[in-house]
Design a protein around this motif. Structure first.
Motif, PDB file in Angstrom:
ATOM      1  N   ARG A   1       0.802  -1.367  -0.075  1.00  0.00           N
ATOM      2  CA  ARG A   1       0.270   0.077   0.041  1.00  0.00           C
ATOM      3  C   ARG A   1       0.817   1.242  -0.009  1.00  0.00           C
ATOM      4  NH1 ARG A   1      -4.606  -1.106   4.768  1.00  0.00           N
ATOM      5  NH2 ARG A   1      -5.084  -3.278   4.109  1.00  0.00           N
ATOM      6  N   ARG A   2       0.360   2.340  -0.471  1.00  0.00           N
ATOM      7  CA  ARG A   2       0.661   3.736  -0.298  1.00  0.00           C
ATOM      8  C   ARG A   2       0.375   4.386   0.991  1.00  0.00           C
ATOM      9  NH1 ARG A   2       1.329   2.925  -5.917  1.00  0.00           N
ATOM     10  NH2 ARG A   2       3.390   3.629  -6.462  1.00  0.00           N
ATOM     11  N   PRO A   3       1.030   5.475   1.589  1.00  0.00           N
ATOM     12  CA  PRO A   3       0.630   5.989   2.662  1.00  0.00           C
ATOM     13  C   PRO A   3      -0.791   6.594   2.541  1.00  0.00           C
ATOM     14  CG  PRO A   3       2.990   6.550   2.085  1.00  0.00           C
ATOM     15  CD  PRO A   3       2.164   5.803   0.856  1.00  0.00           C
ATOM     16  N   GLY A   4      -1.084   6.940   1.506  1.00  0.00           N
ATOM     17  CA  GLY A   4      -2.743   7.597   1.405  1.00  0.00           C
ATOM     18  C   GLY A   4      -3.778   6.571   1.756  1.00  0.00           C
ATOM     19  N   ALA A   5      -3.504   5.411   1.797  1.00  0.00           N
ATOM     20  CA  ALA A   5      -4.306   4.250   1.984  1.00  0.00           C
ATOM     21  C   ALA A   5      -4.206   3.608   3.603  1.00  0.00           C
ATOM     22  CB  ALA A   5      -4.324   2.844   1.020  1.00  0.00           C
ATOM     23  N   LEU A   6      -3.278   4.322   4.261  1.00  0.00           N
ATOM     24  CA  LEU A   6      -3.048   3.880   5.762  1.00  0.00           C
ATOM     25  C   LEU A   6      -3.737   4.868   6.718  1.00  0.00           C
ATOM     26  CD1 LEU A   6       0.948   3.326   5.587  1.00  0.00           C
ATOM     27  CD2 LEU A   6      -0.897   1.747   5.047  1.00  0.00           C
ATOM     28  N   SER A   7      -4.112   4.196   7.792  1.00  0.00           N
ATOM     29  CA  SER A   7      -4.722   4.980   8.891  1.00  0.00           C
ATOM     30  C   SER A   7      -3.383   5.653   9.562  1.00  0.00           C
ATOM     31  CB  SER A   7      -5.306   4.070  10.131  1.00  0.00           C
ATOM     32  OG  SER A   7      -4.325   3.150  10.545  1.00  0.00           O
ATOM     33  N   SER A   8      -3.686   6.649  10.534  1.00  0.00           N
ATOM     34  CA  SER A   8      -2.625   7.573  11.239  1.00  0.00           C
ATOM     35  C   SER A   8      -1.854   6.501  12.063  1.00  0.00           C
ATOM     36  CB  SER A   8      -3.266   8.507  12.150  1.00  0.00           C
ATOM     37  OG  SER A   8      -4.168   8.007  12.856  1.00  0.00           O
ATOM     38  N   GLY A   9      -2.522   5.520  12.670  1.00  0.00           N
ATOM     39  CA  GLY A   9      -1.547   4.590  13.529  1.00  0.00           C
ATOM     40  C   GLY A   9      -0.731   3.714  12.737  1.00  0.00           C
ATOM     41  N   GLU A  10      -1.167   3.302  11.468  1.00  0.00           N
ATOM     42  CA  GLU A  10      -0.489   2.366  10.801  1.00  0.00           C
ATOM     43  C   GLU A  10       0.639   3.238  10.098  1.00  0.00           C
ATOM     44  OE1 GLU A  10      -3.840  -0.330   8.985  1.00  0.00           O
ATOM     45  OE2 GLU A  10      -3.622   1.256   7.767  1.00  0.00           O
ATOM     46  N   LYS A  11       0.415   4.541   9.901  1.00  0.00           N
ATOM     47  CA  LYS A  11       1.677   5.480   9.293  1.00  0.00           C
ATOM     48  C   LYS A  11       2.693   5.403  10.325  1.00  0.00           C
ATOM     49  CE  LYS A  11      -1.170   8.277   6.274  1.00  0.00           C
ATOM     50  NZ  LYS A  11      -1.923   9.614   6.237  1.00  0.00           N
ATOM     51  N   GLN A  12       2.332   5.713  11.495  1.00  0.00           N
ATOM     52  CA  GLN A  12       3.170   5.530  12.658  1.00  0.00           C
ATOM     53  C   GLN A  12       4.022   4.650  12.772  1.00  0.00           C
ATOM     54  OE1 GLN A  12       4.014   8.910  12.857  1.00  0.00           O
ATOM     55  NE2 GLN A  12       4.167   9.014  14.987  1.00  0.00           N
ATOM     56  N   ARG A  13       3.408   3.228  12.394  1.00  0.00           N
ATOM     57  CA  ARG A  13       4.070   1.941  12.552  1.00  0.00           C
ATOM     58  C   ARG A  13       5.210   1.881  11.382  1.00  0.00           C
ATOM     59  NH1 ARG A  13       0.046  -2.622  12.693  1.00  0.00           N
ATOM     60  NH2 ARG A  13      -1.416  -1.298  12.459  1.00  0.00           N
ATOM     61  N   VAL A  14       4.840   2.506  10.468  1.00  0.00           N
ATOM     62  CA  VAL A  14       5.873   2.330   9.385  1.00  0.00           C
ATOM     63  C   VAL A  14       6.975   3.340   9.364  1.00  0.00           C
ATOM     64  CG1 VAL A  14       6.099   2.713   6.932  1.00  0.00           C
ATOM     65  CG2 VAL A  14       3.914   1.468   7.591  1.00  0.00           C
ATOM     66  N   ALA A  15       6.546   4.379  10.140  1.00  0.00           N
ATOM     67  CA  ALA A  15       7.585   5.608  10.419  1.00  0.00           C
ATOM     68  C   ALA A  15       8.610   4.843  11.604  1.00  0.00           C
ATOM     69  CB  ALA A  15       7.063   6.844  10.870  1.00  0.00           C
ATOM     70  N   ILE A  16       8.236   4.242  12.347  1.00  0.00           N
ATOM     71  CA  ILE A  16       9.125   3.306  13.363  1.00  0.00           C
ATOM     72  C   ILE A  16       9.915   2.422  12.649  1.00  0.00           C
ATOM     73  CG2 ILE A  16       9.042   1.975  15.423  1.00  0.00           C
ATOM     74  CD1 ILE A  16       6.262   3.199  16.285  1.00  0.00           C
ATOM     75  N   GLY A  17       9.177   1.535  11.656  1.00  0.00           N
ATOM     76  CA  GLY A  17      10.044   0.732  11.163  1.00  0.00           C
ATOM     77  C   GLY A  17      11.294   1.291  10.091  1.00  0.00           C
ATOM     78  N   ARG A  18      10.826   2.444   9.457  1.00  0.00           N
ATOM     79  CA  ARG A  18      12.039   3.223   8.648  1.00  0.00           C
ATOM     80  C   ARG A  18      13.062   3.651   9.396  1.00  0.00           C
ATOM     81  NH1 ARG A  18       9.815   8.070   5.365  1.00  0.00           N
ATOM     82  NH2 ARG A  18       9.598   9.129   7.553  1.00  0.00           N
TER      83      ARG A  18
END
Length: 369
Positions: free
Chosen positions: A128-145
């Motif tokens: 998925r691309r960020p536009g299709a993520l919830s705010s919580g999912e975006k933060q989890r991806v940011a942690i992983g990055r």
């Protein structure tokens, strides 16, 4: 891995002058807006060049003004987690995660992407691309990055501030896992007492650009003289073990040999947990009360009574379970005849223990080094 920071810097109308040493785990900068939290993080990140100071993460010198040492931000090997995910909108989750690899040293030890994906539960999001993520999912991806950049230090500047309560409850367990399973020190900024109680290994309480107190979360948050958010935000932290879960939706825990009840906690029996009890939810009684609906009644001794210019009073009661803070009025404390050394009972309603104030305790021992 340890963190050592000393910073002096003056702005018009404000001066920052702090120093602290933090052991492994999550070091939380805690205090009101304008206390110097973000300024400290920006100096560590290299976004602010302080007039004087030094920052060292596990022997890695980020800057030392006395020696003229200054690493530019891109060479500091930091993972930065912002309030918003700040993901690249044109890249997929997988590509955003792999972007962190560009900053990892080629000859150094790298985090395994599969392990990070599993730990953060983002495997189903990779395409998925960020536009299709919830705010919580975006933060989890940011942690992983941030983790996949193989940082020596992680900076998190109020990463939950922009989330609603449901999303905060979703993300907090991931930060607990990050604290417990990843051997990278973290400098975390927060003005939420509940977050601090759950996550902090070490608390640096800031006020007006100075360190008010520093130390383990249980000690600092349980100190009635440390109220950087004011008496309304005061509360103590107990460390306990989960005994069992009952069919009526309550969990039974044990702290210092005392059995307590709280709304069902998502932790297995035998787990070590932290429980924050807000001071305004604690009543005091000279005699053991009877005929009350409250299930948690702890005998103890008044350690201190702190009053200010207003009508309020903050009473610290030492119990077998640990220090308990109670926010009351001077009139009430005087009517009860409370002074240092007075025997009393702290009364805590079970439902007053908020779920967001219950989290996994930091594992102390060889595995936490």
């Amino acid at each position: 891995m340890t963190l050592s920071v000393a910073i002096r810097h003056a702005f018009p109308g404000f001066a920052l002058d702090i120093a602290f040493e933090a052991p492994p785990g999550v070091t939380v900068l805690f205090g009101r807006s304008g206390s110097g939290k973000t300024t400290t993080v920006n100096a560590v990140a290299g976004l602010l060049r302080p007039e004087a100071g030094r920052a060292v993460a596990d022997g890695w010198v980020l800057f030392d003004t006395a020696r003229g040492a200054w690493l530019p931000p891109h060479r500091r090997r930091l993972g930065y987690i912002f309030q918003e995910g700040r993901l690249f909108p044109h890249l997929t989750v997988r590509q955003n995660l792999l972007y962190g690899r560009w900053f990892a040293p080629k000859d150094g030890q790298r985090e395994d992407m599969g392990r990070i994906v599993d730990m953060l539960g983002v495997g189903h999001l990779l395409g998925r691309r960020p536009g299709a993520l919830s705010s919580g999912e975006k933060q989890r991806v940011a942690i992983g990055r941030a983790l996949l950049a193989s940082p020596r230090l992680i900076l998190a500047d109020e990463p939950l501030a922009s989330l609603d309560e449901a999303r905060k409850a979703e993300i907090l367990p991931y930060f607990e896992r990050l604290r417990d399973e990843v051997s990278v020190p973290m400098l975390y900024v927060s003005h939420s007492a509940a977050e601090v109680a759950r996550l902090a290994t070490t608390v640096i309480a800031l006020q007006d650009g100075r360190v008010l107190r520093q130390g383990p979360a249980v000690e600092v948050l349980g100190d009635p003289t440390v109220t950087p958010l004011g008496a309304r935000g005061a509360g103590a932290v107990l460390e306990a073990a989960v005994v069992c879960h009952h069919a009526d939706g309550l969990s039974e825990i044990e702290a210092g040999g005392v059995r307590l009840f709280l709304p069902r906690a998502p932790h297995a029996p035998g787990s070590r947990i932290r429980v924050r009890i807000a001071a305004h939810e604690v009543l005091l009684s000279r005699q053991k009360p009877e005929g009350l609906s409250a299930l948690n009644i702890l005998p103890g001794t008044v350690e201190s009574i702190r009053t200010g210019a207003g009508p309020g009073a903050l009473v610290s009661v030492r119990t077998a379970a640990g220090a308990i803070l109670s926010r009351s009025t001077r009139r009430s404390t005087e009517a009860l005849g409370l002074v240092e050394g007075t025997q009393c009972h702290a009364v805590i309603k079970t439902v007053a223990i908020a779920p967001e104030g219950v989290g996994a305790a930091y594992p102390v021992g060889e595995d936490s080094d």
